[in-house]
Design an enzyme around this catalytic site. Structure first.
Site, PDB file in Angstrom:
ATOM      1  N   THR A  76      13.833  -8.336  75.459  1.00 50.84           N
ATOM      2  CA  THR A  76      14.804  -9.516  75.596  1.00 50.84           C
ATOM      3  C   THR A  76      15.820  -9.717  74.444  1.00 50.84           C
ATOM      4  O   THR A  76      16.879 -10.242  74.587  1.00 50.84           O
ATOM      5  CB  THR A  76      14.087 -11.067  75.569  1.00 50.84           C
ATOM      6  OG1 THR A  76      15.111 -11.765  76.037  1.00 50.84           O
ATOM      7  CG2 THR A  76      13.562 -11.365  74.362  1.00 50.84           C
ATOM      8  N   GLU A 130      24.028 -12.471  76.733  1.00 52.67           N
ATOM      9  CA  GLU A 130      23.546 -12.582  77.987  1.00 52.67           C
ATOM     10  C   GLU A 130      24.766 -12.094  79.314  1.00 52.67           C
ATOM     11  O   GLU A 130      24.229 -11.226  80.131  1.00 52.67           O
ATOM     12  CB  GLU A 130      23.098 -13.550  78.475  1.00 52.67           C
ATOM     13  CG  GLU A 130      21.849 -14.218  77.787  1.00 52.67           C
ATOM     14  CD  GLU A 130      22.051 -14.619  76.345  1.00 52.67           C
ATOM     15  OE1 GLU A 130      23.150 -15.095  75.953  1.00 52.67           O
ATOM     16  OE2 GLU A 130      21.171 -14.784  75.724  1.00 52.67           O
ATOM     17  N   GLU A 177      10.784 -15.325  67.735  1.00 51.21           N
ATOM     18  CA  GLU A 177      11.804 -14.767  67.269  1.00 51.21           C
ATOM     19  C   GLU A 177      11.651 -13.521  66.298  1.00 51.21           C
ATOM     20  O   GLU A 177      12.416 -12.436  66.425  1.00 51.21           O
ATOM     21  CB  GLU A 177      12.740 -15.632  66.423  1.00 51.21           C
ATOM     22  CG  GLU A 177      13.091 -16.703  66.968  1.00 51.21           C
ATOM     23  CD  GLU A 177      14.255 -16.528  68.162  1.00 51.21           C
ATOM     24  OE1 GLU A 177      14.897 -15.334  68.283  1.00 51.21           O
ATOM     25  OE2 GLU A 177      14.882 -17.515  68.666  1.00 51.21           O
ATOM     26  N   ASP A 185      13.752 -19.560  80.225  1.00 52.76           N
ATOM     27  CA  ASP A 185      14.284 -18.344  80.509  1.00 52.76           C
ATOM     28  C   ASP A 185      13.616 -17.146  80.630  1.00 52.76           C
ATOM     29  O   ASP A 185      13.363 -16.403  81.614  1.00 52.76           O
ATOM     30  CB  ASP A 185      15.832 -18.066  79.976  1.00 52.76           C
ATOM     31  CG  ASP A 185      15.786 -18.236  78.281  1.00 52.76           C
ATOM     32  OD1 ASP A 185      14.441 -18.292  77.763  1.00 52.76           O
ATOM     33  OD2 ASP A 185      16.526 -17.971  77.565  1.00 52.76           O
ATOM     34  N   ARG A 232      12.780  -9.575  67.598  1.00 55.91           N
ATOM     35  CA  ARG A 232      13.827  -9.117  66.898  1.00 55.91           C
ATOM     36  C   ARG A 232      13.307  -8.021  65.903  1.00 55.91           C
ATOM     37  O   ARG A 232      13.595  -6.843  66.052  1.00 55.91           O
ATOM     38  CB  ARG A 232      14.670 -10.193  66.095  1.00 55.91           C
ATOM     39  CG  ARG A 232      15.236 -11.273  66.916  1.00 55.91           C
ATOM     40  CD  ARG A 232      16.131 -12.043  66.021  1.00 55.91           C
ATOM     41  NE  ARG A 232      16.394 -13.475  66.753  1.00 55.91           N
ATOM     42  CZ  ARG A 232      17.482 -14.166  66.513  1.00 55.91           C
ATOM     43  NH1 ARG A 232      18.488 -13.720  65.651  1.00 55.91           N
ATOM     44  NH2 ARG A 232      17.692 -15.270  67.256  1.00 55.91           N
TER      45      ARG A 232
END
Ligand code: DMJ
Length: 577
Positions: A566, A477, A209, A341, A213
């Site tokens: 992502t 998404e 994360e 994913d 980010r």
């Protein structure tokens, strides 16, 4: 006879204490030493456990229970009113990695000039983009007033939530502000990053994360602005994350304490998520390329190379891997949703980032998409919606699809642009329709977090939403994929769909006093059960993708020159492996 208490009785307590002490002294010396050691270790463990358990995790924190009346009072658009936010005054301690960052920059300053993004003049050009910018400003107003410098805004209680304590929303939103042309907001945030952001804190953070980010956000903002301060901060956070790679297999641990560098498996188990360990490569590679220091790329790419060698089912990976042993967990669910994913997303995007020169990345991606089509894709009844289900324990089919899976249309159409077969394009279109229906078929026009698909003949609705899955976290998404689909096809349908979804967010998640909130039930427009949290990705991703979707400028950010990580942070494509 009347005096019943004797003097020795009054002195009972001290007498006992003295005898205990005497007994202790009479114990053998060795035994006393062992007992003392045991006491000390117990004390140390209690302090250590307390420091770990006191780290806040959003998923385990209960949201407040708000009444419908409270909700109606708050979730109504209102005029904006700026006020000066208080900025926390913390002096950052001396930090070695910051210095290291500066040295690297001096050394590789020429290389830094090369990869500046060419962005046409930023700012909205039509009423749809203007509406998105207003939404961003409304979200930012809440964050600025009630959560400045903290990770997440809690818009209803007008407070904040710290997951890691490193200003996640502020950093995630930097490049969105830059792209939207919000110069004042960007400048104010830039000052916070330059003067207040401190990574040298005694906090456990999630490696993945923080990479997608924070490292991703700082790098893309650096590329956009060419402001080297952002690159210094990127080097700083990357150095704090590097200890995660120090495992026997090189597959990273999931968590690390930023101050001590102590990296470890998650509190809830011994394994790392496969999606997490395989979704840091774009960021670490970019850092190596801009600084000229190969260690970041080497450590991260080693993981991809290693995963490449492991046995898979038709290119599909399990959800978990043990960082020390380097083994996939057996009998694990095969899914394109949570915990797997982005493994697939980064196969393709790494291939693109490295100039399409590393053929095994493309081959693994193509094999995986074939595996998805063969094992996971099915059609619902009665409307024949194409969806991507799961294989529980690697064997038993479940018609369950996370909203997270909706990233796949965007990835597939991106791959098709770079020469993947037409079957990929077809699946992208079909899945896009299904993801839109996950919004359009609910009473709020908002998608649930998870949908089940009806596979039986004989009526009923195609999409089934269970109570536990009925929440909406403001996730990006579907909007992300709508942008990719529109970008490559220029089919206006995708913009219309995007606008419908945008309006639903405005209607059911906007909090009057600033910010947007996650909600607990998309099935009930009368009471959506606001959860009082605005995730950083709403500003970093969801609103950015809306803005790009409604852009009239063909290629505001060109997908031939850059690749989005992502978390929607654009990074340059390098034409060498
Ligand atoms: C984001 O952090 C990223 O998009 C990630 O890939 C998945 N989860 C959230 C958004 O849903």
């Amino acid at each position: 006879m009347s005096v019943s208490i004797s003097i020795p009785e009054l002195l009972q307590t001290p007498v006992k204490r003295r005898s205990l002490w005497r007994e202790w002294n009479q114990l053998p010396r060795f035994l006393r030493l062992v007992l003392l050691l045991m006491f000390a270790m117990t004390g140390f463990s209690v302090v250590y456990l307390y420091s770990i358990l006191s780290a806040e995790l959003p998923s385990v924190k209960k949201s407040r229970d708000f009444t419908q009346k409270h909700f109606e009072q708050n979730i109504i658009p209102t005029e904006r009113k700026e006020s000066v936010a208080e900025v926390q005054q913390i002096e950052p301690p001396h930090n070695k990695s910051k210095e290291e960052g500066k040295d690297l920059l001096k050394k590789f300053s020429i290389r830094n000039e090369i990869k500046r993004f060419e962005i046409e003049e930023a700012g909205p050009t039509n009423q749809y983009q203007e509406a998105v910018v207003e939404a961003f400003k409304h979200a930012w107003k809440g964050y600025r007033e009630y959560a400045w410098g903290h990770d997440h805004l809690k818009p209803i209680s007008k407070s904040f939530h710290n997951w890691f304590g490193i200003g996640l929303t502020l950093i995630d939103a930097l490049d969105t502000m830059y792209i939207m042309g919000l110069k004042e907001e960007f400048q104010e945030a830039r000052e916070w990053v330059a003067n207040k952001l401190d990574f040298n804190i005694n906090k456990d953070v999630n490696f993945f994360e923080t990479t997608i980010r924070v490292l991703g956000g700082l790098l893309s903002t650096y590329h956009l602005s060419q402001d080297k301060m952002f690159l210094e901060k990127a080097v700083d956070i990357a150095n704090h994350l590097m200890p995660c790679f120090k495992t026997r297999s090189g597959v990273p641990y999931s968590d690390v304490n930023l101050k001590t560098g102590f990296a470890h498996a998650p509190l809830w188990g011994s394994d790392s998520s496969v999606s997490e360990v395989s979704t840091v490569q774009l960021e670490f590679r970019d850092l190596s390329r801009v600084t000229g220091s190969p260690k970041y790329e080497e450590a991260a790419f080693h993981v991809s190379k290693y995963l490449h060698t492991l046995p898979k089912k038709d290119g599909l990976v399990p959800m978990f891997i043990n960082a020390d042993k380097g083994h996939f967990r057996t009998h694990s669910t095969l899914t394109l949703g949570a915990r797997a994913d982005t493994y697939y997303e980064y196969l393709l995007k790494q291939w693109i980032q490295t100039g399409r020169n590393i053929s095994w990345l493309k081959e693994d991606y193509m094999e995986a998409v074939e595996g998805v089509m063969k094992n996971l894709v099915r059609k619902s009844q009665p409307k024949q919606l194409v969806f991507v289900g799961e294989l529980l324990s690697g064997r038993n089919y479940s018609p369950k699809m996370d909203h997270l899976v909706c990233f796949l249309s965007g990835t597939l159409i991106l791959g098709y642009h770079y020469g993947m077969p037409t079957s990929h394009q077809r699946l992208a279109e079909q899945l896009m329709e299904t993801c839109y229906q996950m919004y359009a078929s609910t009473a709020t026009f908002l998608s649930p977090e998870i949908a089940y698909f009806n596979m039986k003949d004989g009526g009923g609705s195609d999409i089934i939403i269970k109570s536990n899955d009925a929440h909406n976290l403001l996730r990006p998404e579907t909007v992300e994929s709508l942008w990719y689909m529109y970008y490559f096809t220029r089919n206006e349908t995708y913009r219309r769909w995007g606008w419908n979804i945008f309006q639903a967010f405005e209607r059911y998640t906007k909090v009057k006093t600033g910010g947007y909130t996650t909600i607990g039930d998309v099935r009930n427009p009368l009471f959506v059960r606001p959860r009082d949290l605005m995730e950083s990705f709403f500003l970093g991703e969801t609103l950015k993708y809306f803005y790009l979707l409604f852009s009239d400028k063909q290629e505001l950010l060109s997908l031939d020159k850059l690749v989005f990580n992502t978390e929607a942070h654009p990074l340059p494509i390098y034409n060498n492996r």
